[in-house]
Each structure stands twice: as C-alpha cells, then as structure tokens.
Design an enzyme around this catalytic site. Structure first.
Site, mmCIF file in Angstrom:
data_model
loop_
_atom_site.group_PDB
_atom_site.id
_atom_site.type_symbol
_atom_site.label_atom_id
_atom_site.label_comp_id
_atom_site.label_asym_id
_atom_site.label_seq_id
_atom_site.Cartn_x
_atom_site.Cartn_y
_atom_site.Cartn_z
ATOM 1 N N ARG A 1 4.634 -10.490 -1.139
ATOM 2 C CA ARG A 1 4.645 -9.249 -0.343
ATOM 3 C C ARG A 1 3.435 -9.214 0.590
ATOM 4 O O ARG A 1 3.514 -8.807 1.740
ATOM 5 C CB ARG A 1 4.618 -8.008 -1.252
ATOM 6 C CG ARG A 1 5.717 -7.891 -2.285
ATOM 7 C CD ARG A 1 7.036 -7.418 -1.675
ATOM 8 N NE ARG A 1 7.733 -8.463 -0.970
ATOM 9 C CZ ARG A 1 8.420 -9.462 -1.548
ATOM 10 N NH1 ARG A 1 8.501 -9.557 -2.842
ATOM 11 N NH2 ARG A 1 9.032 -10.378 -0.813
ATOM 12 N N ASP B 1 2.189 -1.281 2.229
ATOM 13 C CA ASP B 1 1.646 -2.072 3.343
ATOM 14 C C ASP B 1 0.528 -1.286 4.036
ATOM 15 O O ASP B 1 0.313 -0.102 3.744
ATOM 16 C CB ASP B 1 2.758 -2.491 4.325
ATOM 17 C CG ASP B 1 3.393 -1.299 5.061
ATOM 18 O OD1 ASP B 1 2.652 -0.487 5.634
ATOM 19 O OD2 ASP B 1 4.642 -1.202 5.078
ATOM 20 N N HIS C 1 1.964 5.177 -3.623
ATOM 21 C CA HIS C 1 2.374 4.116 -4.550
ATOM 22 C C HIS C 1 1.430 2.915 -4.558
ATOM 23 O O HIS C 1 1.819 1.821 -4.950
ATOM 24 C CB HIS C 1 3.813 3.677 -4.225
ATOM 25 C CG HIS C 1 4.825 4.767 -4.470
ATOM 26 N ND1 HIS C 1 6.093 4.770 -3.954
ATOM 27 C CD2 HIS C 1 4.723 5.915 -5.198
ATOM 28 C CE1 HIS C 1 6.727 5.866 -4.357
ATOM 29 N NE2 HIS C 1 5.921 6.580 -5.103
HETATM 30 N N1 APR Z 1 14.357 3.376 10.813
HETATM 31 C C1 APR Z 1 14.434 4.489 10.027
HETATM 32 N N2 APR Z 1 14.912 4.482 8.787
HETATM 33 C C2 APR Z 1 15.342 3.313 8.291
HETATM 34 C C3 APR Z 1 15.305 2.115 9.039
HETATM 35 C C4 APR Z 1 14.786 2.180 10.371
HETATM 36 N N3 APR Z 1 14.719 1.115 11.168
HETATM 37 N N4 APR Z 1 15.777 1.105 8.258
HETATM 38 C C5 APR Z 1 16.117 1.656 7.079
HETATM 39 N N5 APR Z 1 15.847 2.989 7.084
HETATM 40 C C6 APR Z 1 15.989 3.979 6.010
HETATM 41 C C7 APR Z 1 17.173 3.813 5.078
HETATM 42 O O1 APR Z 1 18.320 4.448 5.633
HETATM 43 C C8 APR Z 1 16.675 4.510 3.824
HETATM 44 O O2 APR Z 1 16.946 5.901 3.865
HETATM 45 O O3 APR Z 1 14.852 3.838 5.187
HETATM 46 C C9 APR Z 1 15.147 4.299 3.885
HETATM 47 C C10 APR Z 1 14.626 3.272 2.904
HETATM 48 O O4 APR Z 1 14.866 3.692 1.602
HETATM 49 P P1 APR Z 1 14.352 2.861 0.333
HETATM 50 O O5 APR Z 1 14.658 1.426 0.526
HETATM 51 O O6 APR Z 1 14.888 3.548 -0.866
HETATM 52 O O7 APR Z 1 12.764 3.008 0.438
HETATM 53 P P2 APR Z 1 11.821 4.218 0.025
HETATM 54 O O8 APR Z 1 12.527 5.533 0.152
HETATM 55 O O9 APR Z 1 10.537 4.032 0.727
HETATM 56 O O10 APR Z 1 11.616 3.910 -1.531
HETATM 57 C C11 APR Z 1 10.770 4.748 -2.274
HETATM 58 O O11 APR Z 1 10.968 3.403 -4.231
HETATM 59 O O12 APR Z 1 11.265 1.242 -4.896
HETATM 60 C C12 APR Z 1 10.347 2.275 -4.845
HETATM 61 O O13 APR Z 1 8.019 2.301 -4.865
HETATM 62 C C13 APR Z 1 9.122 1.924 -4.060
HETATM 63 O O14 APR Z 1 7.914 3.251 -2.446
HETATM 64 C C14 APR Z 1 9.198 2.823 -2.845
HETATM 65 C C15 APR Z 1 10.047 3.987 -3.345
#
Ligand code: APR
Length: 230
Positions: free
Chosen positions: A56, A89, A104
């Site tokens: 990562r 990040d 986190h």
């Molecule tokens: N622009 C805006 N939104 C986007 C884009 C983009 N280019 N690409 C993807 N997304 C959105 C997706 O639609 C989704 O709603 O980003 C979101 C990502 O969701 P997750 O993958 O679930 O990430 P996150 O919500 O940050 O996860 C929360 O879960 O796994 C744990 O600790 C980890 O901090 C993380 C936490």
C-alpha cells in the site's frame, strides 16, 4: 472565515490511481479483510499484514494528489477547512491541506505493539519483522483495524458539530463510527454529498447531492458554495 468540514473516503483518491475498498477490483476483492486488517490477522500472520501495508505504501508513493485534493486545499483561502479522512494515504497533506484528521490511521507511520503512544514517522516504504520501537517491541502499521477503537473520533465529532458547511466525498458510508459523523452536523447547515454512486443517507436534512467523480464534483460544490449566503 466559515468552517467547512469535509469527510473523505477512498473515492477521493480513486482518480489518483489508489484502489477503493468495495468497488469491483477494490482492495478487499482478493483479500481476506480480517487477515490483513484486524488484530486477529496480525496475531496469526504478521508477515502477511506487513507485506500488505508495504505494498500500500509503495502504491501511495507512486500516486499524486488529484484535482479533488488540490481544490480542497485551495479552499483554505476562503474557508476554515478541516478534512476528516478515512483514508490512510497522505494525498490531502501533499495537496496542501493543513488540518487533516485521519480516522483510520496513517500509512507512513508505525506504532509500537508494546506502548501505543509510541508512533513514528516512516521515511521508507517497508516495515518488517524485527523492526522495533525504542523499547524493543515489534512495530506495527499505524492503522486502525477492524474491531479497534477510533481515537480520532472525538476530534472529528467536535469539528463536525462546529461546521457551517459539511461535505462527504467518495465514501460508501458503510463503516462505523465514521459513517455516523453526518448525524453530528448541525441540522440547519448545507451538507454536500459527492460520489459516483451516492450512498444511502437517512434522516439528514439539507442534503445537496452531486453524483459525479470527486474532481468534477468538488468543482461543482465550490460553484455552489460561492452562490450561498451564509
Ligand atoms: N469519485 C467519487 N467517488 C468515487 C470514485 C470517484 N472517482 N470512485 C469510487 N467512488 C466512491 C464509490 O462509489 C464508493 O461510494 O467511493 C466510495 C468508496 O467506498 P469504499 O470502497 O467502501 O471506501 P470507504 O467508504 O472509504 O471505506 C471506509 O472501510 O475498509 C475500510 O478502513 C477502510 O477507511 C476504509 C473504510
């Protein structure tokens, strides 16, 4: 200056080439989450966990902040901006944001397994078995794993309660307690939600939904902010 508080998730870094967690081809696809991001996983196989975060860090070093990070940093000229990020990040910092709360943890920090108050800035990508703190204990990634406390939540709640505008960018809002932050935002303030696939949000008023990529979505939010009378 008015206080703008922004909660970001993996979606804000997607345009920088860093994988989200739950989208197709997301980070958790192909990974057993509990094996790499839980205290149990760490107890069972430290090498697997260390290797996961080493990769990562490598990916993060290759990535650059994108227009969404940069625009949020520039907004400090007009607003008192606090970024609350679920991301580990450092792209918000590299874009120039000066108040970043990492809920986190942070990829480029390590933590003592003996004394959690011992946290070290890393100047390299790798953390390995045998890397120890000043008390001789193994170092672990400075990451809040599933099942662990979220010590920065208090600061995040305090910032949210004092917001004049709140924004949620690129998060599926599936992981608590971070997902509950919106409910601490004052009822009357505007709350932007920017995502390519808007998350379900119940019982929150004054929502302004922008279904878009983070970069163009933030540009639209800024246009809208400039028309607002606070
Ligand atoms: N622009 C805006 N939104 C986007 C884009 C983009 N280019 N690409 C993807 N997304 C959105 C997706 O639609 C989704 O709603 O980003 C979101 C990502 O969701 P997750 O993958 O679930 O990430 P996150 O919500 O940050 O996860 C929360 O879960 O796994 C744990 O600790 C980890 O901090 C993380 C936490």
């Amino acid at each position: 200056m008015k206080r703008l508080v922004v909660l970001t998730g993996a979606g804000i870094s997607a345009e920088s080439g860093i994988a989200t967690f739950r989208d197709s081809n997301g980070l958790w696809e192909g990974h057993d989450v509990m094996a790499v991001a839980s205290p149990e996983g760490w107890r069972k196989n430290k090498e697997v966990v260390l290797d996961f975060y080493n990769k990562r860090r490598e990916a993060c070093l290759k990535a650059q902040p994108n227009a969404a990070h940069l625009q949020l940093a520039e907004l400090e000229r007009e607003f008192d901006v606090t970024i609350i990020t679920q991301n580990v990040d450092d792209l918000h910092e590299r874009a120039g944001s000066s108040h970043v709360i990492h809920l986190h943890g942070e990829l480029f920090k390590s933590q003592s397994t003996l004394d959690p108050s011992l946290v070290y800035q890393m100047d390299h990508c790798e953390l390995n078995i045998g890397d120890t703190c000043e008390k001789g204990a193994q170092l672990r990634p400075f990451i809040v794993w599933f099942g662990e406390q979220v010590p920065m939540m208090e600061a995040a709640i305090a910032a949210t309660e004092n917001a004049a505008v709140f924004a949620v960018i690129g998060t599926s809002l599936l992981v608590y307690p971070a997902a509950g932050l919106l409910s601490y935002a004052p009822r009357s303030i505007p709350k932007f939600v920017i995502d390519i696939q808007l998350p379900e949000i119940a019982r929150v008023v004054n929502l302004i939904k922008i279904q878009d990529k983070a970069s163009s979505g933030v540009a639209k939010m800024i246009q809208s902010l400039r028309t607002m009378d606070f």
